[in-house]
Scaffold this motif. Structure first.
Motif, PDB file in Angstrom:
ATOM      1  N   CYS A 104      48.733  48.584  35.829  1.00  0.00           N
ATOM      2  CA  CYS A 104      48.276  49.972  35.674  1.00  0.00           C
ATOM      3  C   CYS A 104      49.471  50.847  35.320  1.00  0.00           C
ATOM      4  O   CYS A 104      50.528  50.736  35.941  1.00  0.00           O
ATOM      5  N   ILE A 105      49.292  51.697  34.341  1.00  0.00           N
ATOM      6  CA  ILE A 105      50.347  52.625  33.934  1.00  0.00           C
ATOM      7  C   ILE A 105      49.875  54.046  34.220  1.00  0.00           C
ATOM      8  O   ILE A 105      48.741  54.420  33.887  1.00  0.00           O
ATOM      9  N   ILE A 106      50.744  54.823  34.845  1.00  0.00           N
ATOM     10  CA  ILE A 106      50.429  56.207  35.181  1.00  0.00           C
ATOM     11  C   ILE A 106      51.298  57.134  34.349  1.00  0.00           C
ATOM     12  O   ILE A 106      52.525  56.998  34.315  1.00  0.00           O
ATOM     13  N   LEU A 107      50.672  58.068  33.668  1.00  0.00           N
ATOM     14  CA  LEU A 107      51.366  59.129  32.950  1.00  0.00           C
ATOM     15  C   LEU A 107      51.368  60.344  33.868  1.00  0.00           C
ATOM     16  O   LEU A 107      50.303  60.918  34.142  1.00  0.00           O
ATOM     17  N   PRO A 108      52.525  60.760  34.379  1.00  0.00           N
ATOM     18  CA  PRO A 108      52.570  61.788  35.417  1.00  0.00           C
ATOM     19  C   PRO A 108      52.535  63.205  34.852  1.00  0.00           C
ATOM     20  O   PRO A 108      52.565  63.422  33.641  1.00  0.00           O
ATOM     21  N   GLY A 109      52.510  64.148  35.777  1.00  0.00           N
ATOM     22  CA  GLY A 109      52.531  65.560  35.384  1.00  0.00           C
ATOM     23  C   GLY A 109      53.911  66.026  34.987  1.00  0.00           C
ATOM     24  O   GLY A 109      54.913  65.323  35.138  1.00  0.00           O
ATOM     25  N   GLY A 110      53.956  67.228  34.466  1.00  0.00           N
ATOM     26  CA  GLY A 110      55.214  67.828  34.031  1.00  0.00           C
ATOM     27  C   GLY A 110      55.027  68.609  32.748  1.00  0.00           C
ATOM     28  O   GLY A 110      53.935  69.117  32.460  1.00  0.00           O
ATOM     29  N   PHE A 111      56.091  68.682  31.982  1.00  0.00           N
ATOM     30  CA  PHE A 111      56.077  69.436  30.726  1.00  0.00           C
ATOM     31  C   PHE A 111      56.787  68.595  29.663  1.00  0.00           C
ATOM     32  O   PHE A 111      57.886  68.925  29.213  1.00  0.00           O
ATOM     33  N   SER A 112      56.178  67.486  29.296  1.00  0.00           N
ATOM     34  CA  SER A 112      56.826  66.560  28.368  1.00  0.00           C
ATOM     35  C   SER A 112      57.243  67.273  27.087  1.00  0.00           C
ATOM     36  O   SER A 112      56.466  67.994  26.484  1.00  0.00           O
ATOM     37  N   PHE A 113      58.509  67.067  26.727  1.00  0.00           N
ATOM     38  CA  PHE A 113      59.096  67.683  25.536  1.00  0.00           C
ATOM     39  C   PHE A 113      58.916  69.204  25.527  1.00  0.00           C
ATOM     40  O   PHE A 113      58.778  69.838  24.473  1.00  0.00           O
ATOM     41  N   GLY A 114      58.915  69.787  26.732  1.00  0.00           N
ATOM     42  CA  GLY A 114      58.843  71.238  26.848  1.00  0.00           C
ATOM     43  C   GLY A 114      57.517  71.834  26.425  1.00  0.00           C
ATOM     44  O   GLY A 114      57.419  73.051  26.220  1.00  0.00           O
ATOM     45  N   ASP A 115      56.468  71.007  26.307  1.00  0.00           N
ATOM     46  CA  ASP A 115      55.151  71.482  25.851  1.00  0.00           C
ATOM     47  C   ASP A 115      55.209  72.095  24.451  1.00  0.00           C
ATOM     48  O   ASP A 115      54.352  72.926  24.098  1.00  0.00           O
ATOM     49  N   TYR A 116      56.216  71.709  23.659  1.00  0.00           N
ATOM     50  CA  TYR A 116      56.300  72.254  22.298  1.00  0.00           C
ATOM     51  C   TYR A 116      55.099  71.815  21.469  1.00  0.00           C
ATOM     52  O   TYR A 116      54.548  70.744  21.654  1.00  0.00           O
ATOM     53  N   LEU A 117      54.703  72.649  20.541  1.00  0.00           N
ATOM     54  CA  LEU A 117      53.502  72.524  19.716  1.00  0.00           C
ATOM     55  C   LEU A 117      52.266  72.697  20.584  1.00  0.00           C
ATOM     56  O   LEU A 117      51.605  73.733  20.531  1.00  0.00           O
ATOM     57  N   ARG A 118      51.927  71.687  21.362  1.00  0.00           N
ATOM     58  CA  ARG A 118      50.874  71.743  22.372  1.00  0.00           C
ATOM     59  C   ARG A 118      51.271  70.786  23.480  1.00  0.00           C
ATOM     60  O   ARG A 118      51.956  69.791  23.227  1.00  0.00           O
ATOM     61  N   PRO A 119      50.839  71.060  24.716  1.00  0.00           N
ATOM     62  CA  PRO A 119      51.173  70.126  25.791  1.00  0.00           C
ATOM     63  C   PRO A 119      50.696  68.714  25.471  1.00  0.00           C
ATOM     64  O   PRO A 119      49.528  68.491  25.145  1.00  0.00           O
ATOM     65  N   GLY A 120      51.615  67.766  25.531  1.00  0.00           N
ATOM     66  CA  GLY A 120      51.285  66.365  25.313  1.00  0.00           C
ATOM     67  C   GLY A 120      51.399  65.884  23.884  1.00  0.00           C
ATOM     68  O   GLY A 120      51.387  64.675  23.631  1.00  0.00           O
ATOM     69  N   THR A 121      51.541  66.812  22.928  1.00  0.00           N
ATOM     70  CA  THR A 121      51.526  66.415  21.517  1.00  0.00           C
ATOM     71  C   THR A 121      52.702  65.517  21.158  1.00  0.00           C
ATOM     72  O   THR A 121      52.527  64.428  20.587  1.00  0.00           O
ATOM     73  N   LEU A 122      53.914  65.955  21.449  1.00  0.00           N
ATOM     74  CA  LEU A 122      55.083  65.162  21.072  1.00  0.00           C
ATOM     75  C   LEU A 122      55.127  63.852  21.845  1.00  0.00           C
ATOM     76  O   LEU A 122      55.451  62.796  21.286  1.00  0.00           O
ATOM     77  N   ALA A 123      54.767  63.893  23.124  1.00  0.00           N
ATOM     78  CA  ALA A 123      54.768  62.667  23.924  1.00  0.00           C
ATOM     79  C   ALA A 123      53.772  61.647  23.393  1.00  0.00           C
ATOM     80  O   ALA A 123      53.972  60.437  23.518  1.00  0.00           O
ATOM     81  N   SER A 124      52.695  62.132  22.772  1.00  0.00           N
ATOM     82  CA  SER A 124      51.668  61.213  22.268  1.00  0.00           C
ATOM     83  C   SER A 124      52.156  60.395  21.082  1.00  0.00           C
ATOM     84  O   SER A 124      51.518  59.407  20.704  1.00  0.00           O
ATOM     85  N   HIS A 125      53.302  60.786  20.494  1.00  0.00           N
ATOM     86  CA  HIS A 125      53.835  60.082  19.327  1.00  0.00           C
ATOM     87  C   HIS A 125      55.075  59.240  19.648  1.00  0.00           C
ATOM     88  O   HIS A 125      55.764  58.791  18.734  1.00  0.00           O
TER      89      HIS A 125
END
Length: 229
Positions: A44-65
């Motif tokens: 099982c993999i858990i993606l935790p809370g926070g502000f990945s990549f500073g929430d730039y563009l939209r929250p989660g956008t940069l992390a999704s790539h």
């Protein structure tokens, strides 16, 4: 059970999640760097809370790539279990592992408080330790938790039991006043069709010890252990 906790630049609940799995659940857990793709040995993999990549563009956008999220998509496609908490939920929608999108809260403010939730589907790997209709008390902390999905998709999700948690009052009533962010139909957590990917805005890792005021988050974390056993 072997857990992996994703770490993106800007993650800030990664160590909280890691510690709960290691010290409270007493399970094997490792942190996974966002540049890694070596995840096949996890259950099982858990993606935790926070502000990945500073929430730039939209929250989660940069992390999704990132390479890690690409590997997680393959992992989920093969039936691996994935949980996205808060920013992790946002990443999962941006990566199209879950339907819908997380928009800014309708009132435009960051909200941080204990929140009551109603379990809508207890027949999932993530809620099997709950009863349908059970009320949980778990903290929320977000600015972009306003879940939206189009009506056709929502109808299919309802029919398939993909609406897992809804915001409610202390008596389990689903009301506008109990909705902290404007989410459609008070939705707080959803799964994919296969029920192996789960995203939720509330933070179960912050509700796993009595000293924190509630241990209701353990219902979710222990459910995946029960499912795997």
């Amino acid at each position: 059970m072997r857990f992996g906790v994703a770490v993106y630049p800007g993650s800030n609940c990664d160590y909280d999640t890691y510690r709960v799995i290691r010290d409270v659940l007493k399970e094997d857990v490792q942190l996974i760097d966002y540049r890694s793709t070596d995840i096949e040995h996890y259950d099982c993999i858990i993606l935790p809370g926070g502000f990945s990549f500073g929430d730039y563009l939209r929250p989660g956008t940069l992390a999704s790539h990132t390479p890690l999220t690409g590997a997680i998509k393959d992992f989920a496609d093969r039936g691996g279990f994935v949980i996205g908490i808060c920013n992790g939920f946002q990443i999962l929608t941006e990566a199209h592992l879950l339907p819908g999108a997380l928009m800014p809260n309708i009132h435009g403010k960051f909200v941080c408080r204990h929140q009551y939730l109603r379990v809508e589907n207890a027949d999932t790997p993530f809620t099997n330790q709950c009863e349908e209709g059970q009320i949980l008390k778990i903290p929320i902390a977000h600015h972009d938790g306003n879940y939206f999905v189009d009506e056709d998709t929502l109808r299919k999700m309802e029919d398939n039991g993909q609406i897992i948690l809804r915001y409610c009052d202390e008596f389990g009533n689903i009301t506008e006043e109990a909705n902290p962010n404007g989410s459609i139909r008070n939705i707080a957590g959803v799964s994919n069709e296969k029920k192996n990917v789960f995203g939720l805005m509330p933070h179960p890792e912050r509700a796993s010890e009595s000293i924190l005021g509630t241990e209701d988050g353990l219902y979710i974390l222990r459910s995946i252990l029960e499912h795997h056993s």
